[in-house]
Structures are given as structure tokens and as C-alpha cells.
Design a protein around this motif. Structure first.
Motif, PDB file in Angstrom:
ATOM      1  N   VAL A   1       0.842  -1.198   0.000  1.00  0.00           N
ATOM      2  CA  VAL A   1       0.000   0.000   0.000  1.00  0.00           C
ATOM      3  C   VAL A   1       0.879   1.251   0.000  1.00  0.00           C
ATOM      4  N   VAL A   2       0.203   2.399  -0.042  1.00  0.00           N
ATOM      5  CA  VAL A   2       0.849   3.711  -0.087  1.00  0.00           C
ATOM      6  C   VAL A   2       0.589   4.455   1.219  1.00  0.00           C
ATOM      7  N   ASP A   3       1.638   5.048   1.793  1.00  0.00           N
ATOM      8  CA  ASP A   3       1.450   6.041   2.855  1.00  0.00           C
ATOM      9  C   ASP A   3       1.142   7.353   2.150  1.00  0.00           C
ATOM     10  N   ASN A   4      -0.113   7.745   2.217  1.00  0.00           N
ATOM     11  CA  ASN A   4      -0.625   8.865   1.436  1.00  0.00           C
ATOM     12  C   ASN A   4      -0.134  10.240   1.909  1.00  0.00           C
ATOM     13  N   HIS A   5       0.464  10.310   3.126  1.00  0.00           N
ATOM     14  CA  HIS A   5       0.819  11.628   3.661  1.00  0.00           C
ATOM     15  C   HIS A   5       1.826  11.441   4.789  1.00  0.00           C
ATOM     16  N   THR A   6       3.076  11.818   4.533  1.00  0.00           N
ATOM     17  CA  THR A   6       4.106  11.730   5.567  1.00  0.00           C
ATOM     18  C   THR A   6       5.018  12.937   5.466  1.00  0.00           C
ATOM     19  N   HIS A   7       5.710  13.239   6.583  1.00  0.00           N
ATOM     20  CA  HIS A   7       6.608  14.394   6.641  1.00  0.00           C
ATOM     21  C   HIS A   7       7.995  13.917   7.076  1.00  0.00           C
ATOM     22  N   LEU A   8       8.808  13.487   6.129  1.00  0.00           N
ATOM     23  CA  LEU A   8      10.148  13.023   6.482  1.00  0.00           C
ATOM     24  C   LEU A   8      11.128  14.171   6.625  1.00  0.00           C
ATOM     25  N   ASP A   9      10.639  15.390   6.485  1.00  0.00           N
ATOM     26  CA  ASP A   9      11.467  16.572   6.747  1.00  0.00           C
ATOM     27  C   ASP A   9      11.328  17.060   8.179  1.00  0.00           C
ATOM     28  N   ILE A  10      10.429  16.475   8.957  1.00  0.00           N
ATOM     29  CA  ILE A  10      10.125  16.991  10.289  1.00  0.00           C
ATOM     30  C   ILE A  10      10.641  16.034  11.359  1.00  0.00           C
ATOM     31  N   ALA A  11      11.398  16.588  12.314  1.00  0.00           N
ATOM     32  CA  ALA A  11      11.862  15.824  13.470  1.00  0.00           C
ATOM     33  C   ALA A  11      11.042  16.224  14.690  1.00  0.00           C
ATOM     34  N   ARG A  12      10.657  15.231  15.487  1.00  0.00           N
ATOM     35  CA  ARG A  12      10.007  15.545  16.770  1.00  0.00           C
ATOM     36  C   ARG A  12      11.026  16.202  17.697  1.00  0.00           C
TER      37      ARG A  12
ATOM     38  N   GLY B   1      13.738  17.403  19.945  1.00  0.00           N
ATOM     39  CA  GLY B   1      14.888  16.749  20.560  1.00  0.00           C
ATOM     40  C   GLY B   1      15.365  15.508  19.853  1.00  0.00           C
ATOM     41  N   GLU B   2      14.690  15.100  18.785  1.00  0.00           N
ATOM     42  CA  GLU B   2      15.093  13.893  18.063  1.00  0.00           C
ATOM     43  C   GLU B   2      15.854  14.281  16.798  1.00  0.00           C
ATOM     44  N   PRO B   3      16.723  13.394  16.308  1.00  0.00           N
ATOM     45  CA  PRO B   3      17.401  13.678  15.044  1.00  0.00           C
ATOM     46  C   PRO B   3      16.417  13.651  13.884  1.00  0.00           C
ATOM     47  N   ALA B   4      16.764  14.316  12.790  1.00  0.00           N
ATOM     48  CA  ALA B   4      15.922  14.269  11.594  1.00  0.00           C
ATOM     49  C   ALA B   4      15.838  12.831  11.098  1.00  0.00           C
ATOM     50  N   PRO B   5      14.707  12.448  10.514  1.00  0.00           N
ATOM     51  CA  PRO B   5      14.588  11.085   9.995  1.00  0.00           C
ATOM     52  C   PRO B   5      15.647  10.786   8.933  1.00  0.00           C
ATOM     53  N   ASP B   6      16.119   9.550   8.928  1.00  0.00           N
ATOM     54  CA  ASP B   6      16.991   9.061   7.857  1.00  0.00           C
ATOM     55  C   ASP B   6      16.063   8.592   6.740  1.00  0.00           C
ATOM     56  N   VAL B   7      16.006   9.337   5.658  1.00  0.00           N
ATOM     57  CA  VAL B   7      14.998   9.086   4.625  1.00  0.00           C
ATOM     58  C   VAL B   7      15.180   7.707   4.003  1.00  0.00           C
ATOM     59  N   ALA B   8      16.405   7.359   3.634  1.00  0.00           N
ATOM     60  CA  ALA B   8      16.638   6.055   3.005  1.00  0.00           C
ATOM     61  C   ALA B   8      16.229   4.921   3.935  1.00  0.00           C
ATOM     62  N   ALA B   9      16.542   5.065   5.229  1.00  0.00           N
ATOM     63  CA  ALA B   9      16.166   4.024   6.197  1.00  0.00           C
ATOM     64  C   ALA B   9      14.654   3.952   6.352  1.00  0.00           C
ATOM     65  N   ALA B  10      13.992   5.106   6.375  1.00  0.00           N
ATOM     66  CA  ALA B  10      12.531   5.126   6.510  1.00  0.00           C
ATOM     67  C   ALA B  10      11.862   4.443   5.323  1.00  0.00           C
ATOM     68  N   VAL B  11      12.376   4.687   4.120  1.00  0.00           N
ATOM     69  CA  VAL B  11      11.824   4.065   2.908  1.00  0.00           C
ATOM     70  C   VAL B  11      12.016   2.559   2.960  1.00  0.00           C
ATOM     71  N   ALA B  12      13.214   2.111   3.344  1.00  0.00           N
ATOM     72  CA  ALA B  12      13.501   0.674   3.387  1.00  0.00           C
ATOM     73  C   ALA B  12      12.681  -0.027   4.469  1.00  0.00           C
ATOM     74  N   GLN B  13      12.576   0.600   5.624  1.00  0.00           N
ATOM     75  CA  GLN B  13      11.821   0.020   6.737  1.00  0.00           C
ATOM     76  C   GLN B  13      10.344  -0.133   6.360  1.00  0.00           C
TER      77      GLN B  13
ATOM     78  N   PRO C   1       5.749  12.712  11.611  1.00  0.00           N
ATOM     79  CA  PRO C   1       6.017  11.909  12.821  1.00  0.00           C
ATOM     80  C   PRO C   1       4.914  11.958  13.881  1.00  0.00           C
ATOM     81  N   TYR C   2       3.701  12.377  13.490  1.00  0.00           N
ATOM     82  CA  TYR C   2       2.601  12.538  14.447  1.00  0.00           C
ATOM     83  C   TYR C   2       1.597  11.391  14.316  1.00  0.00           C
ATOM     84  N   LEU C   3       0.629  11.366  15.250  1.00  0.00           N
ATOM     85  CA  LEU C   3      -0.571  10.523  15.152  1.00  0.00           C
ATOM     86  C   LEU C   3      -0.272   9.030  15.053  1.00  0.00           C
ATOM     87  N   THR C   4       0.678   8.575  15.815  1.00  0.00           N
ATOM     88  CA  THR C   4       1.083   7.171  15.797  1.00  0.00           C
ATOM     89  C   THR C   4      -0.077   6.274  16.237  1.00  0.00           C
ATOM     90  N   PRO C   5      -0.354   5.220  15.462  1.00  0.00           N
ATOM     91  CA  PRO C   5      -1.497   4.354  15.809  1.00  0.00           C
ATOM     92  C   PRO C   5      -1.268   3.559  17.085  1.00  0.00           C
TER      93      PRO C   5
END
Length: 287
Positions: free
Chosen positions: A26-37, A39-51, A237-241
Motif C-alpha cells: 500500500v501507499v502512505d498517502n501523507h508523511t513528513h520526512l522533513d520533520i523531526a520531533r 529533541g530527536e534527530p531528523a529522519p533518515d529518509v533512506a532508512a525510513a523508505v527501506a523500513q 512523525p505525528y498521530l502514531t497508531p
């Protein structure tokens, strides 16, 4: 970026374990990989895509909702075939830009970035009356109307942020004439609104909020939404199920929301997955 959820102290900082993979991607229709919560590091985009791909979320729509985020989005969609992009000025940006006189320059840059062929979305735009008081309403509505026009002129899909503004969102879409492909991101309306949106041909994208214990009204809205109008998203990085509410969200957690949606709809998980995939490509085109 819905920001509908305030992270709990106990949840923030936990790292959710990967859910079981979906049977059909399926498709994640809406994500913000430019936004860090905070105190947290910015997301690693390649790792997020692979995961995400490892659990059956093999495509995603990266949304940049301010000028830095929009620039990031255009850069990143060129680097990752799994990603398409959306660019816009978030409604909460509108009063600030109006106050500083930067609106016109910001519009011009968004329009330029939107010309990129892998940017398939104008969004997220819309209205947010939760964080902006009455003094910001005019600027938000002007910005929303401009983005609707841009989506129609460019032939791209529109993604809408709607917080505490249901009636005005629907009214302005009707007044301006909605683009052919219109998506209510992180849908938060009731059954009546869901029916109205479906009748108008809009798509409704459900986020992790649909898994929250207190979200019975939202699940009722989902239950009356036709299968061919449905999308799913993280709004990471919001609204975690559930059961990870309060932790930092990421695209690999989409399967939790998908399985919860299938339960509400009373359909098999593979049936819902196929619909979500087909609907996403109908709205955004092939990746």
C-alpha cells in the motif's frame, strides 16, 4: 501535518516494533520526512523508505507544507523512486506570511516547485481554526482558494488539512469548484461529512487517529466511506497508531492502521490493501 495528537511523556521516545507485513503493498498517502520531533534527530529518509517497504508500504507521498519543507520534498523525490511529493503553504503558515508581507513571494516559489513532474500534490492546504484565531481566518481562506486554483491549473491532486473547520472547508470547495482529485488528509469529520465528501467524489485519508480508543465517531465515518474513496496515511512523525500512541510515527507503522480499518469495514485485509493501492494510483498516477 495534522498535529491532532499531543505526545504522551510515556510514549515519546519509545521506538515501536515493526508490525507484521501487509499481504499486498500500500501507499502512505501523507508523511513528513522533513520533520523531526522535539529533541530527536531528523529522519533518515533512506532508512525510513527501506523500513516501510519491508512491511508492505512500498510507496509514499512526502508532503512539504512550508517553503523549507517544499524545497526538501522536491530534492528527496528525485532521489527515491518510492516517493512522490506534495508542496503547499500549511494554513498555519498563512497568517504569518500575510503579516510579514511575504505571501506573494511564497506563492511564486510554491508554484515553481509544483512544476516538478514528481510533485503530484498541491497540499497540504486548507483551514485550521484550532491553532489560528479569528484574526487569521481571512488569510487562511485566501491561501486555501489560491491553492485550489493552483491544483486545477496544474492538473495535480489537492490534499486538504481540515481542523475545526469542516463547514468552511466544504463551502469553499463548493464555491471554488474542487479539483478532479481532492483528498481530505487525516479525515476528522463525522458520518454526515464522510457521506457528503464521498458523494462529491473526494477521497478520505485515514490516519492513526482511527485506532484511538476515543475515536468511535471517526470509525463510524470510516464505516460509511466507500472502498473506492479510501486512502491511508501516517502523518508521520505525528498521530502514531495504537498501541504506540505518543511515540514517534513513521511510514512502517501504516499496517497497524490498515488492519484496524479492515476490522471497522468488515473486509479482508488483502481486499482493503488492493483498494488502497489502486485508489492511490488513481489519485496520484504511477510511481
Amino acid at each position: 501535518m495534522a498535529s491532532h495528537d499531543t505526545p504522551s511523556r510515556s510514549g515519546h521516545g519509545r521506538v515501536p516494533t515493526a508490525p507484521d507485513p501487509l499481504p499486498i503493498a500500500v501507499v502512505d498517502n501523507h508523511t513528513h520526512l522533513d520533520i523531526a520531533r522535539d529533541g530527536e534527530p531528523a529522519p533518515d529518509v533512506a532508512a525510513a523508505v527501506a523500513q516501510a517497504a519491508a512491511v508492505g508500504v512500498d510507496r509514499m507521498v512526502q508532503i512539504g507544507c512550508d517553503l523549507p519543507g517544499a524545497r526538501f520534498t522536491v530534492d528527496v523525490v528525485d532521489q527515491h523512486p518510492a516517493m512522490l511529493g506534495g508542496v503547499a503553504l500549511h494554513p498555519n503558515e498563512a497568517p504569518r506570511l500575510a503579516a510579514t508581507g511575504e505571501f506573494r513571494d511564497a506563492y511564486a516559489e510554491i508554484e515553481s516547485l509544483a512544476a516538478h513532474p514528481r510533485v503530484r500534490v498541491i497540499g497540504e492546504t486548507g483551514l485550521d481554526y484550532y491553532r489560528t484565531g479569528p484574526e487569521g481566518v481571512a488569510a487562511q481562506q485566501e491561501s486555501f482558494r489560491w491553492h485550489i486554483d493552483l491544483a486545477k491549473r496544474t492538473g495535480k491532486a489537492l490534499q486538504i488539512h481540515d481542523r475545526d473547520a469542516h463547514a468552511d472547508v466544504l463551502r469553499i470547495l463548493e464555491e471554488e469548484g474542487a479539483p478532479d482529485r481532492t483528498v481530505l488528509h487525516c479525515f476528522s469529520g463525522d458520518m454526515a461529512m464522510a457521506r457528503t465528501c464521498a458523494e462529491r467524489g473526494y477521497h478520505l485519508s485515514f490516519a492513526g487517529t482511527v485506532t484511538f480508543k476515543n475515536a468511535n465517531g471517526l470509525r463510524d465515518a470510516l464505516a460509511v466511506t466507500p472502498l473506492d474513496r479510501l486512502l491511508v496515511e501516517t502523518d508521520a512523525p505525528y498521530l502514531t497508531p495504537a498501541p504506540w500512541r505518543g511515540a514517534t510515527n513513521a511510514p512502517y507503522l501504516v499496517p497497524l492502521t490498515v488492519r484496524a480499518m479492515a476490522g471497522v469495514l468488515g473486509v479482508a485485509v488483502p481486499t482493503l490493501c488492493q483498494a488502497l493501492s489502486d485508489n492511490s494510483e488513481a489519485v496520484y498516477g504511477p510511481w
